[in-house]
Every structure is written in C-alpha cells, then in structure tokens.
Enzyme design. Structure first.
Site, PDB file in Angstrom:
ATOM      1  N   ARG A  15      27.946  35.830  41.131  1.00  6.50           N
ATOM      2  CA  ARG A  15      27.804  36.826  42.199  1.00  6.50           C
ATOM      3  C   ARG A  15      28.429  38.149  41.770  1.00  6.50           C
ATOM      4  NH1 ARG A  15      32.354  35.260  46.799  1.00  6.50           N
ATOM      5  NH2 ARG A  15      34.156  35.216  45.395  1.00  6.50           N
ATOM      6  N   GLY A  16      28.202  39.177  42.576  1.00  2.00           N
ATOM      7  CA  GLY A  16      28.861  40.461  42.405  1.00  2.00           C
ATOM      8  C   GLY A  16      28.679  41.088  41.041  1.00  2.00           C
ATOM      9  N   ASP A  53      36.301  26.937  35.038  1.00  4.36           N
ATOM     10  CA  ASP A  53      37.409  27.355  35.892  1.00  4.36           C
ATOM     11  C   ASP A  53      38.448  27.965  34.969  1.00  4.36           C
ATOM     12  OD1 ASP A  53      39.680  27.656  37.440  1.00  4.36           O
ATOM     13  OD2 ASP A  53      39.599  25.648  38.330  1.00  4.36           O
ATOM     14  N   ASN A  76      35.449  38.730  33.813  1.00  3.33           N
ATOM     15  CA  ASN A  76      35.177  39.328  35.116  1.00  3.33           C
ATOM     16  C   ASN A  76      35.758  38.517  36.272  1.00  3.33           C
ATOM     17  OD1 ASN A  76      33.413  40.834  37.244  1.00  3.33           O
ATOM     18  ND2 ASN A  76      32.796  38.686  37.404  1.00  3.33           N
ATOM     19  N   TYR A 141      47.350  41.540  44.658  1.00  5.16           N
ATOM     20  CA  TYR A 141      46.212  41.725  43.753  1.00  5.16           C
ATOM     21  C   TYR A 141      46.470  42.890  42.800  1.00  5.16           C
ATOM     22  CZ  TYR A 141      41.520  43.344  42.381  1.00  5.16           C
ATOM     23  OH  TYR A 141      40.428  43.786  41.676  1.00  5.16           O
ATOM     24  N   LYS A 145      46.549  42.818  38.734  1.00  2.00           N
ATOM     25  CA  LYS A 145      45.691  43.653  37.899  1.00  2.00           C
ATOM     26  C   LYS A 145      46.523  44.562  36.995  1.00  2.00           C
ATOM     27  CE  LYS A 145      41.483  42.407  38.680  1.00  2.00           C
ATOM     28  NZ  LYS A 145      40.704  41.811  37.553  1.00  2.00           N
TER      29      LYS A 145
END
Length: 230
Positions: A15-16, A53, A76, A141, A145
């Site tokens: 997805r995305g 995973d 990603n 988050y 990052k």
C-alpha cells in the site's frame, strides 16, 4: 544507476508509497520483489510478492536468501504508532522504534552482503521531515525517524567501500490514508501544495536515485532544512 536493469526489493509494498515504488519500478523495467507482512495483499502485476516482517530477524534472513539477486533495497516499511514520548505508551514507543530503526537495520545487515556480491547496488531509506521538525501527537515517530536518519548516514560511510550508494528520501507530507487520518484526528493542516501523491513522489525519488543523489528532498523538506539552518 540504470533502473531498467535493477532487481529491487521494496518493503511495505502492499500500500501507499511502497506500492507506488514497486509499480513505478516495474514500469521502468526493473525486476521487483514486493515485500509485505501479508503478501496476499500485494495487488500489482509484474511483481513477485514476498512475505516479510522487518522486525523478525528470521523473516528478514529468509527474504535475503530468496532475493539473492537484489541490486536495490528500498526500506519503506514503517510504523507511525507511538504517539507522544512523555505521555505515550512505552510498548507503542518501543514498537515504532523497533520498526523504523531496528527493522531498517535488520534489512541493511541482511542485504548488504547481497548487494556486495551483485556489484554494490543501492539502498534507499524512506525517512521523514519529522526527523528534523515534529509536532505533538507524533513525537515518538519523529524520534524514530531521526534515529533512522542517523542510521542512514552511518551505513553510507560503512558501505562506501563496497560501492553501495546509500540515499535518504526525506519527504514532508505524503497523501496516504495514515497521514490523512492523523491530520483529521489532530486537526493538522495539510496544505495542498505541500502534499505529495505517492506515485509522483516515487517517480521523483527514483529519478534522483538514478542520478546518484544521496539526499532526496521535496519542497517542504527543503524549506524545513533551510529554516533549521538559519
């Protein structure tokens, strides 16, 4: 690098942005392993779905054994959970770090020897401008990052000797379902001029990677970096 002759593995490809990367690579003639925790959700033609995973070392090792011809690794897959650092749940905070930092590191350690055997190749880590500037609601988050940004700089130095290009994609805002839900929940504005469509961002990032760029920024990230340096 010539993406038409590349064999790539893309994590979070169901997805995305990950799906957009996989589709754009196929369009450019690459061979693509589309990796996801649930590979049955990969709905792209022309890719080979792979169960993966990135937080599970055995799963990562199995993917590296299966995809032994890879010359491009796109890290990603990510987690945006975790909430705030001071008040958030510690299990969630550890989980977001485990995915974004340690999961990426698992992939790099497993695929660095693969890339070396295949001539060096490249690694593209998908980061976030949140690594440089954050807002309440996603500070865990952002910290993860930021750590992944440091990881990217570190492996660039470590893998230079084997001829592996290590690049960071640092986007500002991507029009994914996750971001749109976060913005709605926190009443966070999303200026249309700064909002990247996944397909457009994937195409732009691959153009810059092919040109050999080590840091790939969109307009919002450029402005953020300039403001921090001022």
């Amino acid at each position: 690098m010539d993406l038409s002759t590349t064999t790539a593995i893309v994590t979070g490809a169901n997805r995305g942005l990950g799906r957009a990367f996989a589709g754009e690579l196929v369009r450019r003639g690459a061979t693509v392993y589309a990796a996801a925790r649930r590979p049955e959700l990969v709905d792209l033609d022309g890719v080979e779905p792979v169960a993966l995973d990135i937080t599970d070392a055995d799963s990562v090792a199995a993917a590296a054994d299966r995809a032994g011809d890879v010359t491009l690794l796109i890290n990603n897959a990510a987690s945006t959970d975790g909430g705030n650092l001071v008040t958030g749940d510690m299990t969630a905070i550890r989980g977001v770090m485990d995915t974004n930092y340690y999961g990426t590191l698992h992939m790099v350690r497993a695929f660095a020897p693969v890339l070396a055997r295949n001539g060096g190749g490249a690694i593209l880590n998908v980061l976030s401008a949140a690594a440089w500037k954050t807002v309440p609601g996603n500070t865990a988050y952002a910290a993860a990052k930021s750590a992944e940004w440091g990881l990217t700089n570190g492996i660039r130095a470590e893998l230079a000797g084997q001829g592996t290009l290590v690049s960071a994609l640092v986007p500002g805002l991507i029009a994914t379902s996750t971001l749109l839900a976060f913005a709605a929940e926190h009443d966070f504005p999303l200026p249309p001029e700064d909002l990247n469509e996944p397909a457009d961002l994937a195409s732009f990032a691959l153009d810059r990677l092919a040109a050999g760029d080590t840091e790939i920024l969109d307009q919002l990230s450029v402005r953020t970096k300039r403001a921090l340096a001022a």
